[in-house]
Design a protein around this motif. Structure first.
Motif, PDB file in Angstrom:
ATOM      1  N   SER A   1      13.704   3.565   3.922  1.00 48.46           N
ATOM      2  CA  SER A   1      12.457   4.337   3.976  1.00 48.46           C
ATOM      3  C   SER A   1      11.406   3.841   2.996  1.00 48.46           C
ATOM      4  O   SER A   1      10.290   4.357   2.961  1.00 48.46           O
ATOM      5  CB  SER A   1      12.746   5.817   3.701  1.00 48.46           C
TER       6      SER A   1
ATOM      7  N   ASN B   1       8.462   1.773   1.609  1.00 53.23           N
ATOM      8  CA  ASN B   1       7.385   0.970   2.180  1.00 53.23           C
ATOM      9  C   ASN B   1       6.579   0.234   1.119  1.00 53.23           C
ATOM     10  O   ASN B   1       5.737  -0.609   1.448  1.00 53.23           O
ATOM     11  CB  ASN B   1       6.454   1.824   3.043  1.00 53.23           C
ATOM     12  N   ALA B   2       6.828   0.519  -0.139  1.00 52.30           N
ATOM     13  CA  ALA B   2       6.149  -0.201  -1.218  1.00 52.30           C
ATOM     14  C   ALA B   2       6.970  -0.041  -2.496  1.00 52.30           C
ATOM     15  O   ALA B   2       7.599   1.004  -2.703  1.00 52.30           O
ATOM     16  CB  ALA B   2       4.738   0.320  -1.445  1.00 52.30           C
TER      17      ALA B   2
ATOM     18  N   ILE C   1       4.023  -4.706  -1.139  1.00 55.18           N
ATOM     19  CA  ILE C   1       3.978  -3.801   0.001  1.00 55.18           C
ATOM     20  C   ILE C   1       4.722  -4.446   1.161  1.00 55.18           C
ATOM     21  O   ILE C   1       4.866  -5.673   1.200  1.00 55.18           O
ATOM     22  CB  ILE C   1       2.513  -3.507   0.366  1.00 55.18           C
ATOM     23  N   GLY C   2       5.190  -3.639   2.094  1.00 53.94           N
ATOM     24  CA  GLY C   2       5.885  -4.139   3.263  1.00 53.94           C
ATOM     25  C   GLY C   2       5.149  -5.305   3.892  1.00 53.94           C
ATOM     26  O   GLY C   2       3.958  -5.238   4.105  1.00 53.94           O
TER      27      GLY C   2
ATOM     28  N   LYS D   1      14.929  -5.287   0.262  1.00 49.61           N
ATOM     29  CA  LYS D   1      14.435  -4.269  -0.670  1.00 49.61           C
ATOM     30  C   LYS D   1      15.520  -3.706  -1.590  1.00 49.61           C
ATOM     31  O   LYS D   1      15.286  -2.712  -2.272  1.00 49.61           O
ATOM     32  CB  LYS D   1      13.739  -3.115   0.049  1.00 49.61           C
TER      33      LYS D   1
ATOM     34  N   ASN E   1       7.896   3.804  -3.255  1.00 47.27           N
ATOM     35  CA  ASN E   1       7.308   4.831  -2.404  1.00 47.27           C
ATOM     36  C   ASN E   1       8.118   4.873  -1.121  1.00 47.27           C
ATOM     37  O   ASN E   1       8.192   3.885  -0.382  1.00 47.27           O
ATOM     38  CB  ASN E   1       5.852   4.518  -2.105  1.00 47.27           C
ATOM     39  N   ALA E   2       8.741   6.015  -0.872  1.00 48.53           N
ATOM     40  CA  ALA E   2       9.604   6.148   0.300  1.00 48.53           C
ATOM     41  C   ALA E   2       9.266   7.446   1.013  1.00 48.53           C
ATOM     42  O   ALA E   2       9.337   8.520   0.407  1.00 48.53           O
ATOM     43  CB  ALA E   2      11.077   6.141  -0.123  1.00 48.53           C
ATOM     44  N   SER E   3       8.856   7.308   2.255  1.00 48.24           N
ATOM     45  CA  SER E   3       8.483   8.471   3.075  1.00 48.24           C
ATOM     46  C   SER E   3       7.457   9.336   2.370  1.00 48.24           C
ATOM     47  O   SER E   3       7.504  10.566   2.457  1.00 48.24           O
ATOM     48  CB  SER E   3       9.736   9.299   3.416  1.00 48.24           C
TER      49      SER E   3
END
Length: 115
Positions: free
Chosen positions: A30, A32-33, A52-53, A75, A98-100
């Motif tokens: 989850s 994304n950064a 970042i992704g 990751k 940062n996840a969800s």
């Protein structure tokens, strides 16, 4: 939930190098950064670098050309290679993910640069 554990901090002389690592576990799918922040005594926490992704990166002006952020192993682990360190880089360095939409933090690792 995401758990983050930093390692690699320590004491180094002016001009030296260190590499910080951040191991992520839990719901890493989850994320994304990810990024590195630092906080010096008496100062606010500040962004150092972010990835970042897709691999896009961004750096604070104060570390551009000296620090490199990278993420490998889907990751699981993120790195911060710090070269040409200066006394003003002395701080506690925190890993962030940062996840969800939620921010997660590691416990921090001390970096001290002696003049």
């Amino acid at each position: 939930q995401v758990q983050l554990v930093e390692s690699g901090g320590g004491l180094v002389q002016d001009g030296g190098s260190l590499r910080l690592s951040c191991a992520a576990s839990g719901s890493i799918f989850s994320i994304n950064a990810m990024g590195w922040y630092r906080q010096a005594p008496g100062k606010q926490r500040e962004l150092v670098a972010v990835i970042i992704g897709g691999g896009r990166t961004n750096y604070a002006n104060s570390v551009k050309g000296r620090f490199t952020i990278s993420s490998f192993n889907a990751k699981n682990t993120m790195y911060l290679q710090m070269n040409s360190l200066k006394p003003e880089d002395t701080a506690v360095y925190y890993c962030n993910a940062n996840a969800s939409g939620w921010p997660y933090w590691g416990q921090g690792t001390q970096v001290t640069v002696s003049s």
